[in-house]
Design an enzyme around this catalytic site. Structure first.
Site, mmCIF file in Angstrom:
data_model
loop_
_atom_site.group_PDB
_atom_site.id
_atom_site.type_symbol
_atom_site.label_atom_id
_atom_site.label_comp_id
_atom_site.label_asym_id
_atom_site.label_seq_id
_atom_site.Cartn_x
_atom_site.Cartn_y
_atom_site.Cartn_z
ATOM 1 N N LYS A 57 0.860 -1.179 0.000
ATOM 2 C CA LYS A 57 0.000 0.000 0.000
ATOM 3 C C LYS A 57 0.896 1.229 0.000
ATOM 4 O O LYS A 57 1.932 1.249 0.676
ATOM 5 C CB LYS A 57 -0.882 -0.025 1.257
ATOM 6 C CG LYS A 57 -1.893 1.107 1.347
ATOM 7 C CD LYS A 57 -2.764 0.963 2.602
ATOM 8 C CE LYS A 57 -3.815 2.067 2.689
ATOM 9 N NZ LYS A 57 -4.652 1.933 3.912
ATOM 10 N N SER B 256 -9.667 2.110 3.160
ATOM 11 C CA SER B 256 -8.767 2.840 2.297
ATOM 12 C C SER B 256 -7.803 1.967 1.495
ATOM 13 O O SER B 256 -7.231 2.448 0.515
ATOM 14 C CB SER B 256 -7.966 3.835 3.140
ATOM 15 O OG SER B 256 -7.098 3.134 4.015
ATOM 16 N N SER C 233 -9.907 -0.265 7.298
ATOM 17 C CA SER C 233 -9.299 -0.072 5.986
ATOM 18 C C SER C 233 -8.626 -1.302 5.380
ATOM 19 O O SER C 233 -8.265 -1.281 4.201
ATOM 20 C CB SER C 233 -8.293 1.077 6.035
ATOM 21 O OG SER C 233 -8.963 2.304 5.974
#
Lengths: 95, 486, 478
Positions: free
Chosen positions: B78, B153, B177
């Protein structure tokens, strides 16, 4: 809780965020909605409840006093917007 | 079966057996990222050359007999994790030009294990969002239905794994997330106990809630990855100095007699009936495996979301002050003076949702409002933790839906922050308490994946992974691939 | 009207740790800009603070030395504001729960009286960087080497009633932190600086007047000047019918006055909250005991001991305990002098201090070591040399001619104690001054001094003055 445009402006100033005049009403309405939403907390009785700041209730770990870092100025300043003579530059600060 | 359809465990076995090389599979994933996967917008940065170099190094390491179980297995990080010499944008214009001078602890650990980084995945800006629509780099599309959001997210990571663009990815979970996008994309995602995985080099959103974790197709893969990621780091003073179990070796336990709580608040009005049906079916499967269910109450569940939307913005308002256009990151053109430099750099560098949250947090901490908002929220946090602790007196795990609905359409909730916040109704309390939670695929609603959430007690990741793995032994939801990416 | 002055001081002492409070970067002074600012000090994304145990131990040290309660649990908070020398946009400090609190020190005033000044609290925090304006056109340069240097902010109760008391208190803390070895006390480099809160009220009034805060005063003299000026200004304001405005003021050392800092349009709102990167700081009994065992003898105790063991007057004991180095020097000298405390004190405070001052040297840089000075004083007390000759010997030692015995030998300074030799010199003097002898014998006793002087001159100062006296009286009486 409802915020006025003026209040949004004050908060934006405190947070050093430029918000266009034209966007103020939308921010005001969004922020007001969020604050009204979080006001739901008031439904809970928290009298005498100790606030919890960290999920893990353990003490802070300390490090020994030793110098472990080397000079990496070149590396760090390679990503800086404006430097001169090893200094970070900003518009003149008047004291 | 193409190489990119394999799980981490299968790839590890193939690499160990010499069936294929790391370079071969790395190449296959890179081609897929740039080919079939390109339209998903799952990646912000693809590090092709570096990946191939790392793959060749991994192959050398294996030839020299120095390989670990994950050596040569590709993954994606990420874009919230700092990667040395590679852009680390956090999904923000603010860091579009930021090349991290160091690696995050998680990145280091994966490198030490010999894993190959394919690139950096798309995400909500500064991890603030539940749909991946707040990214400066544009929304990510859900591989199951490109009209739908992948969740957020960690939406890029979830979409990448679901579409077989990477066998695994890292994510971070501040309010759901990892788990919510895992649920919406039909993969498995684990949020570890707070302190289990070092936050060093992971760009902070809300420091007391943030935790990195693995996202992959199966619980077994998550176990393998967590073994690599977890562990003590002296650079993070909230990192817990506690041995890391061999999670992947502990997946064999029987679930006979396992006591699992069903919080009645997780099955209330907000829950989509289709999702409820899927969860009911999963409960049935677990019963077959010998699990004993009992109803429990997590009475403050509903107030967890408001408490979270005070605490997280409060912490973020302070954490994001360092993005000021002085030492790194975005700086506005020709600032008139210092105040102009701050206000325009931040005003132009941050997107609308980030600015909203900074303002909410600033307000909640400001003189006269601190007690009503921040302190009140921290008191709620204590009550929420107490609810969980009371529940774990009677049960070993807690089960429920991960998200109240399956993936919604892109744009559907973008204009209504509060509605968006409710996407995290079942995941947020876990972060407030710092507990571990896992989401695993349990079926479909309207053709879109549904996630099942298991919540464990502190440092009980082993039990969570075992329970998830047993379920995946008797179901095949986790093996399903989106039609366009099968 | 008679006015009473109320002062409270906030002293910032930079702690003498090797590394910074939350990072492993060096704290040494004077490095090239930004070469001692690591990722944590620069507030780069993703990096985290880890607290330095050395800084905590130093705070505990000060706490123990001032009779403070050591908080078993304290907390770090963030103080949020934007400024270019504050890289994270917040300063990590302590707010609600400081590391030590509720102690006191006793100050001594010029008239010899003492006064107790309460120490409200001392808390740990990080220093900011520096803004440099010179050499740039329209921009300011930021050096973050100092960012993250540990500071202990020592906050006094508003117990101080005059600028003289304020200076005495500041000196007391200055002495203490250097004794404890927790701060180098270098005020020029900013290692020790203070903010003063000051107000005035009509004598006898219970409630405090409106206070102003004078920021960043970095010398004892400036503290005195700034406070005197500010008190006078406040009284003028009130007596001319005005009101004191609560504000922050700066001291202008050139003009010797304080001036208002440009008031910003909004009041500061620092939005303090517990730092979520740092768990509560717990200090257990073991750490406190460990620190206690390392505590040096403190100035007050040392002063008393000097008075008891060396029979020094209070004034001497105070002067000699002003710094640990001076006290150590004195003690080593007294020991080398065979326990002649008062003699050693006179020399350390007199000849030695004078010479050091003149040369601009610190006690630790003295070319005459305590062993050398003590050795010389032994020669004074065993009458090898006179006190007068000792000054000559001291000067030679200062100039690097070796220890006292070497100098005495080399220059033949040994005192003449041979009665025969002295008598011979006396005889010569008597023979040469028949007139004065007659006057003396006629009753002009005062002339004895004249004869002593003549004999000493004849001996080039080396004759033992007591012997000369005694023998002269005898001879002149004959």
């Amino acid at each position: 809780m409802s915020l006025s445009n003026e209040q949004v402006n004050e908060i934006a100033h405190l947070a050093r965020l430029r918000v266009d005049e034209a966007d103020l009403p939308e921010y005001a309405s969004n922020l007001s909605a969020i604050l009204s939403f979080v006001d739901a907390m008031n439904a809970a009785d928290t009298t005498g409840v100790e606030p919890l700041a960290h999920p893990l209730e353990m003490p802070q770990r300390l490090r020994e006093d030793a110098v472990t870092e080397e000079n990496q100025r070149e590396r760090f300043q390679a990503v800086a917007p404006q430097v001169e003579a090893g200094l970070y530059l900003v518009p003149r600060v008047i004291e | 079966m193409s190489d990119t359809s394999k799980t981490v465990a299968e790839l590890a076995a193939g690499l160990a057996a010499g069936t294929f090389s790391s370079e071969e599979i790395t190449r296959a994933y890179l081609e897929r990222i740039q080919g079939a996967g390109a339209d998903l917008n799952a990646f912000i940065t693809v590090t092709g050359d570096r990946a191939l170099e790392a793959a060749r190094a991994a192959d050398d390491r294996r030839r020299s007999g120095d390989a670990g179980p994950l050596t040569g297995v590709p993954l994606a990080h990420k874009d919230i994790f700092c990667t040395r010499d590679v852009r680390t944008s956090c999904g923000s214009r603010m860091l579009d030009n930021f090349t991290a001078p160091y690696d995050a602890h998680v990145v280091e650990r994966c490198q030490q294990a010999g894993m190959v980084c394919l690139g950096k995945t798309n995400m909500d800006e500064f991890a603030m969002g539940s749909s991946n629509e707040t990214s400066y780099y544009g929304p990510v599309k859900n591989p199951w239905d490109t009209d739908a959001v992948p969740g957020g997210s960690s939406g890029g990571s979830a979409a990448a794994v679901a579409a077989r663009l990477a066998p695994a990815a890292t994510g971070t979970d501040t309010g759901g997330s990892i788990r919510q996008p895992a649920a919406l994309c039909g993969i498995t995602g684990l949020k570890p106990t707070y302190g289990r995985v070092s936050r060093y080099g992971m760009i902070a959103f809300a420091s007391s809630l943030d935790q990195g974790g693995p996202m992959a197709r199966t619980a077994e893969d998550c176990a393998l990855l967590l073994e690599a990621m977890a562990g003590f780091d002296e650079r993070d003073s909230t990192s817990v100095d506690r041995a890391v179990p061999r999670y992947s070796q502990e997946l064999t336990g029987s679930l006979q007699g396992l006591r699992v709580g069903l919080p009645k608040e997780y099955f209330g009005d907000g829950l989509d009936p289709e999702v409820a049906r899927v969860i009911d079916a999963a409960i049935g499967e677990y019963r077959e495996l010998g699990v004993e269910f009992r109803e429990i109450s997590l009475a403050n569940t509903e107030l967890a979301v408001p408490a979270y939307y005070v605490i997280a913005p409060a912490e973020c308002s302070s954490n994001l002050s360092r993005f000021d256009g002085v030492r790194f990151g975005y700086r506005c053109e020709s600032p008139r003076d210092l105040e102009d430099l701050y206000k325009r750099s931040r005003g132009e560098g941050f997107g609308a949702e980030v600015k909203r949250r900074i303002m909410v947090g600033t307000y909640a901490l400001s003189a006269g409002y601190f007690d009503a908002y921040y302190r009140k929220a921290q008191q709620m946090r204590r009550l929420i933790k107490n609810d969980f602790m009371a529940a774990f007196e009677d049960v070993d795990l807690i089960l429920g839906p991960t998200s109240p609905t399956p993936a919604f359409n892109i744009g559907e909730r973008a204009d209504d922050p509060v509605k968006m916040y409710l996407s995290d109704l079942y995941t947020i309390a876990v972060n407030l308490a710092g507990l571990p939670g896992i989401s695993l695929p349990a079926g479909f609603a309207g053709g879109r994946p549904v996630g099942l959430q298991l919540i464990g007690n502190y440092f009980d990741e082993g039990r969570l992974l075992n329970a998830a793995h047993r379920y995946q032994q008797v179901t095949d939801w986790h093996t399903r691939a989106p039609g366009a990416f099968a | 009207m008679e006015w009473e002055v109320v002062i409270g001081l906030e002293i910032h002492a930079q702690l003498a740790t090797r590394s910074k409070i939350f990072s492993g970067a060096s704290t040494s002074y004077g490095a090239e800009p930004n070469t001692q600012a690591c990722a944590v000090d620069l507030g780069l994304p993703g990096v985290l603070p880890v607290l330095n145990k050395g800084a905590v131990a130093m705070a505990v040290k000060l706490g123990l030395a001032t009779g403070c309660t050591i908080a078993p649990r304290s907390e770090f908070a963030r103080k949020n504001y934007f400024y270019p020398d504050l890289p994270k946009g917040y300063q990590i400090s302590q707010y609600d729960l400081p590391v030590v609190h509720d102690g006191a020190v006793t100050i001594e005033l010029d008239d010899g009286s003492t006064k107790r000044i309460g120490v409200t609290r001392a808390h740990l925090e990080e220093d900011a960087g520096k803004s440099l304006h010179e050499g740039f056109e329209g921009v300011t340069g930021i050096d973050l080497n100092r960012a993250g240097t540990p500071l202990l902010e020592i906050v006094s109760e508003p117990d101080i009633r005059s600028s003289a008391e304020a200076v005495a208190y500041m000196k007391k803390i200055h002495t203490l932190v250097r004794y404890l070895g927790i701060c180098d006390g270098n005020m020029q480099e900013g290692s020790f600086r203070c903010d003063a809160n000051v107000s005035v009220r009509p004598a006898g009034q219970a409630e405090f007047g409106t206070r102003t805060e004078i920021k960043n005063v970095n010398s004892f003299r400036f503290v005195q000047q700034a406070l005197d000026h500010e008190v006078e200004r406040q009284i003028d304001v009130i007596e001319s019918g005005g009101k004191v405005v609560q504000e922050t003021r700066l001291f202008d050392a050139v003009k010797g006055e304080t001036r208002s800092m440009r008031t910003k349009e909004e009041a500061n709102d620092y939005r303090y909250f517990p730092d979520p990167d740092l768990l509560p700081l717990e200090i257990d009994e073991a750490l406190v005991e460990e620190v206690r065992s390392e505590l040096p003898e403190l100035p007050d105790a040392k002063k008393q001991r000097f008075m008891d063991d060396y029979a020094l007057p209070a004034y001497d004991a105070s002067v000699l305990t002003a710094s640990r180095e001076l006290a150590d020097y004195f003690e080593a000298t007294a020991e080398a002098a065979g326990g002649e405390g008062k003699l050693a004190a006179n020399w350390v405070m007199g000849e030695l201090s004078g010479a050091l001052n003149k040369a601009g040297l610190d006690i630790t840089e003295s070319p005459v070591s305590p062993a050398m000075l003590g050795g010389m004083l032994r020669r004074v007390s065993d009458q090898t040399i006179s006190g007068k000759i000792a000054k000559q010997v001291f000067e030679a030692m200062w100039n690097g001619e070796g220890d006292a015995d070497t100098v005495i030998d080399k220059h033949g300074l040994k005192q003449v104690t041979d009665t025969g030799a002295i008598e011979a010199m006396i005889d010569e003097v008597i023979a040469a001054n028949p007139e004065q002898v007659a006057q003396y014998q006629a009753g002009k006793d005062k002339l004895l001094g004249f004869f002593v002087g003549q004999v000493m001159k004849a001996s080039k100062g080396k004759a033992n003055p007591e012997q000369v006296n005694e023998l002269l009286r005898k001879k002149l009486a004959e």
